[in-house]
Design an enzyme around this catalytic site. Sequence first.
Site, PDB file in Angstrom:
ATOM      1  N   GLY A   1     107.766 -13.858  11.397  1.00  0.00           N
ATOM      2  CA  GLY A   1     106.465 -14.556  11.142  1.00  0.00           C
ATOM      3  C   GLY A   1     106.315 -14.902   9.624  1.00  0.00           C
TER       4      GLY A   1
ATOM      5  N   SER B   1     106.724 -18.187   8.326  1.00  0.00           N
ATOM      6  CA  SER B   1     106.534 -19.652   8.224  1.00  0.00           C
ATOM      7  C   SER B   1     105.010 -19.740   7.694  1.00  0.00           C
ATOM      8  CB  SER B   1     106.468 -20.235   9.570  1.00  0.00           C
ATOM      9  OG  SER B   1     105.909 -19.731  10.822  1.00  0.00           O
ATOM     10  N   ARG B   2     104.092 -18.740   7.766  1.00  0.00           N
ATOM     11  CA  ARG B   2     102.675 -19.073   7.600  1.00  0.00           C
ATOM     12  C   ARG B   2     102.167 -17.783   6.939  1.00  0.00           C
ATOM     13  NH1 ARG B   2      99.371 -19.973  11.410  1.00  0.00           N
ATOM     14  NH2 ARG B   2     100.806 -19.551  13.409  1.00  0.00           N
TER      15      ARG B   2
ATOM     16  N   ASN C   1     106.269  -8.322  10.415  1.00  0.00           N
ATOM     17  CA  ASN C   1     104.766  -9.029   9.933  1.00  0.00           C
ATOM     18  C   ASN C   1     104.398  -9.734  11.336  1.00  0.00           C
ATOM     19  OD1 ASN C   1     102.708 -10.222   7.954  1.00  0.00           O
ATOM     20  ND2 ASN C   1     103.868 -12.074   8.899  1.00  0.00           N
TER      21      ASN C   1
ATOM     22  N   SER D   1      97.155  -3.174  10.086  1.00  0.00           N
ATOM     23  CA  SER D   1      95.765  -3.826  10.001  1.00  0.00           C
ATOM     24  C   SER D   1      94.772  -2.799   9.815  1.00  0.00           C
ATOM     25  CB  SER D   1      95.391  -4.687  10.939  1.00  0.00           C
ATOM     26  OG  SER D   1      93.895  -5.023  10.917  1.00  0.00           O
TER      27      SER D   1
ATOM     28  N   TYR E   1      94.281  -6.030  20.292  1.00  0.00           N
ATOM     29  CA  TYR E   1      94.846  -6.060  18.808  1.00  0.00           C
ATOM     30  C   TYR E   1      94.662  -4.697  18.401  1.00  0.00           C
ATOM     31  CZ  TYR E   1      95.284  -8.032  13.974  1.00  0.00           C
ATOM     32  OH  TYR E   1      95.610  -8.268  12.981  1.00  0.00           O
TER      33      TYR E   1
ATOM     34  N   LYS F   1      97.527  -1.954  16.582  1.00  0.00           N
ATOM     35  CA  LYS F   1      97.509  -1.906  15.162  1.00  0.00           C
ATOM     36  C   LYS F   1      97.430  -0.264  14.970  1.00  0.00           C
ATOM     37  CE  LYS F   1      98.286  -5.852  13.669  1.00  0.00           C
ATOM     38  NZ  LYS F   1      99.759  -6.360  13.201  1.00  0.00           N
TER      39      LYS F   1
ATOM     40  N   ILE G   1      92.059 -10.949   4.845  1.00  0.00           N
ATOM     41  CA  ILE G   1      93.001 -11.750   4.173  1.00  0.00           C
ATOM     42  C   ILE G   1      92.841 -13.122   4.483  1.00  0.00           C
ATOM     43  CG2 ILE G   1      95.334 -11.992   3.294  1.00  0.00           C
ATOM     44  CD1 ILE G   1      94.594  -9.368   2.753  1.00  0.00           C
TER      45      ILE G   1
ATOM     46  N   TYR H   1      83.024 -13.363   7.711  1.00  0.00           N
ATOM     47  CA  TYR H   1      83.839 -12.628   6.735  1.00  0.00           C
ATOM     48  C   TYR H   1      83.189 -12.893   5.389  1.00  0.00           C
ATOM     49  CZ  TYR H   1      87.073 -10.658  10.239  1.00  0.00           C
ATOM     50  OH  TYR H   1      87.656 -10.035  11.240  1.00  0.00           O
TER      51      TYR H   1
HETATM   52  P1  NAP Z   1      98.848 -16.084  10.834  1.00  0.00           P
HETATM   53  O1  NAP Z   1      98.638 -16.710   9.665  1.00  0.00           O
HETATM   54  O2  NAP Z   1      98.419 -16.329  12.141  1.00  0.00           O
HETATM   55  O3  NAP Z   1     100.650 -16.249  10.778  1.00  0.00           O
HETATM   56  C1  NAP Z   1     100.988 -15.608  11.918  1.00  0.00           C
HETATM   57  C2  NAP Z   1     102.704 -15.908  11.604  1.00  0.00           C
HETATM   58  O4  NAP Z   1     103.250 -15.132  12.742  1.00  0.00           O
HETATM   59  C3  NAP Z   1     103.188 -17.090  11.771  1.00  0.00           C
HETATM   60  O5  NAP Z   1     104.561 -17.156  10.939  1.00  0.00           O
HETATM   61  C4  NAP Z   1     103.748 -17.246  13.215  1.00  0.00           C
HETATM   62  O6  NAP Z   1     104.812 -18.323  13.298  1.00  0.00           O
HETATM   63  C5  NAP Z   1     104.199 -15.839  13.346  1.00  0.00           C
HETATM   64  N1  NAP Z   1     104.450 -15.411  14.730  1.00  0.00           N
HETATM   65  C6  NAP Z   1     103.292 -15.464  15.931  1.00  0.00           C
HETATM   66  N2  NAP Z   1     103.758 -14.806  16.984  1.00  0.00           N
HETATM   67  C7  NAP Z   1     104.959 -14.676  16.699  1.00  0.00           C
HETATM   68  C8  NAP Z   1     106.163 -14.284  17.397  1.00  0.00           C
HETATM   69  N3  NAP Z   1     105.765 -14.042  19.049  1.00  0.00           N
HETATM   70  N4  NAP Z   1     107.398 -14.370  17.153  1.00  0.00           N
HETATM   71  C9  NAP Z   1     107.708 -14.587  15.850  1.00  0.00           C
HETATM   72  N5  NAP Z   1     106.574 -15.194  14.869  1.00  0.00           N
HETATM   73  C10 NAP Z   1     105.385 -15.047  15.538  1.00  0.00           C
HETATM   74  O7  NAP Z   1      98.666 -14.506  10.569  1.00  0.00           O
HETATM   75  P2  NAP Z   1      98.377 -13.347   9.265  1.00  0.00           P
HETATM   76  O8  NAP Z   1      97.053 -13.492   8.897  1.00  0.00           O
HETATM   77  O9  NAP Z   1      99.619 -14.158   8.191  1.00  0.00           O
HETATM   78  O10 NAP Z   1      98.939 -12.037  10.028  1.00  0.00           O
HETATM   79  C11 NAP Z   1     100.302 -11.796   9.626  1.00  0.00           C
HETATM   80  C12 NAP Z   1     100.328 -10.203   9.933  1.00  0.00           C
HETATM   81  O11 NAP Z   1      99.293  -9.516   9.180  1.00  0.00           O
HETATM   82  C13 NAP Z   1      99.881  -9.880  11.474  1.00  0.00           C
HETATM   83  O12 NAP Z   1     100.735  -8.838  12.079  1.00  0.00           O
HETATM   84  C14 NAP Z   1      98.466  -9.536  11.476  1.00  0.00           C
HETATM   85  O13 NAP Z   1      97.958  -8.736  12.634  1.00  0.00           O
HETATM   86  C15 NAP Z   1      98.295  -8.688  10.047  1.00  0.00           C
HETATM   87  N6  NAP Z   1      97.053  -8.738   9.581  1.00  0.00           N
HETATM   88  C16 NAP Z   1      96.306  -9.988   9.179  1.00  0.00           C
HETATM   89  C17 NAP Z   1      95.228  -9.949   8.538  1.00  0.00           C
HETATM   90  C18 NAP Z   1      94.281 -11.184   7.979  1.00  0.00           C
HETATM   91  O14 NAP Z   1      93.026 -10.803   7.776  1.00  0.00           O
HETATM   92  N7  NAP Z   1      94.871 -12.137   8.119  1.00  0.00           N
HETATM   93  C19 NAP Z   1      94.536  -8.466   8.335  1.00  0.00           C
HETATM   94  C20 NAP Z   1      95.079  -7.310   8.613  1.00  0.00           C
HETATM   95  C21 NAP Z   1      96.401  -7.655   9.315  1.00  0.00           C
HETATM   96  P3  NAP Z   1     104.514 -19.775  13.860  1.00  0.00           P
HETATM   97  O15 NAP Z   1     104.120 -20.317  12.411  1.00  0.00           O
HETATM   98  O16 NAP Z   1     105.859 -20.584  14.121  1.00  0.00           O
HETATM   99  O17 NAP Z   1     103.361 -19.856  14.966  1.00  0.00           O
END
Ligand code: NAP
Length: 258
Positions: free
Chosen positions: A11, A13-14, A89, A149, A162, A166, A195, A207
């Site tokens: 994951g 890409s973003r 991730n 998380s 979710y 976690k 984040i 938030y």
């Molecule tokens: P995000 O912006 O939604 O990005 C999600 C990434 O995961 C994208 O690159 C997406 O790919 C990829 N993805 C989703 N489903 C997938 C699958 N089945 N197989 C392969 N790739 C997949 O999320 P984020 O905020 O960066 O979160 C990243 C991690 O941090 C997650 O595990 C999340 O639970 C954790 N986290 C985030 C926060 C927060 O506040 N943002 C806080 C705590 C923990 P595509 O672009 O191709 O869709």
Amino acid sequence: MHSSPVALVTGSSRGIGRAIALELAQVGHAVVVNYVASGDAAEQVVEQIHGSGGDAVAIQANVGSTEDRVRLLAECESHFGRLDLLVNNAGITSPGRLDLLETTEENWEKVFATNLKGPFFLAQQAARSMIESIHAGQISRGTIVNISSISAIAASTNRADYCLTKAATEMMTWLLADRLAEEKITVFEICPGIIASDMTAPVREKYDRLIAEGIQPQKRWGHPEDVARAVAALAGGAFPFCTGQRIFIDGGYHIRRL
Ligand code: NAP
């Protein structure tokens, strides 16, 4: 075989994964940029890494799918010939953020496949590959980092599935750390707080308010780069006598206060 250490960041890409991929490239890793749907975004990350003199490749794979995980590791192996670091991730939040009285088994299965089953079996596959390379004298150690998380310790009743995945990531990290210590593979869990990313965009105003009201000691949003720096420190071997550790990157959110 590639001359630099190779990192697979699911994951990437973003969001947080993207920042991790860029940071790891910056500190000398060749990077597999995994994505499920956003091919263009993944290619942009690869181009950015190439632009700063690094090496990377984008590989599409759904971490929730057995066949995709096997293909992902095989393509990683055929492209770079080694794997030193897996960053689990990729993750999704609970679809629709439904109250636990309304949520569905379908949601549960999707969230568990992506956030828990996928990372566990990817870690299993990655560990087998690392062990083989270590025995062959091609690499000296391996590292696995699981992105969890603060939802592991904070109940959100509109994201039960979710939170459960976690919370289970802590035990997954302990199990892997225990089993893999003798194989020279260290395993860590990082718990990001709030984040700024696409995942939190729909709840940005909520938030903003919570942060302003002091929900955490450091009154700001976390950035994907805050998490990326922690991953790079772990990947660089800064903590050799340490495994199974949970690290909060959350502005102090996890501190109970009175
Ligand atoms: P995000 O912006 O939604 O990005 C999600 C990434 O995961 C994208 O690159 C997406 O790919 C990829 N993805 C989703 N489903 C997938 C699958 N089945 N197989 C392969 N790739 C997949 O999320 P984020 O905020 O960066 O979160 C990243 C991690 O941090 C997650 O595990 C999340 O639970 C954790 N986290 C985030 C926060 C927060 O506040 N943002 C806080 C705590 C923990 P595509 O672009 O191709 O869709």
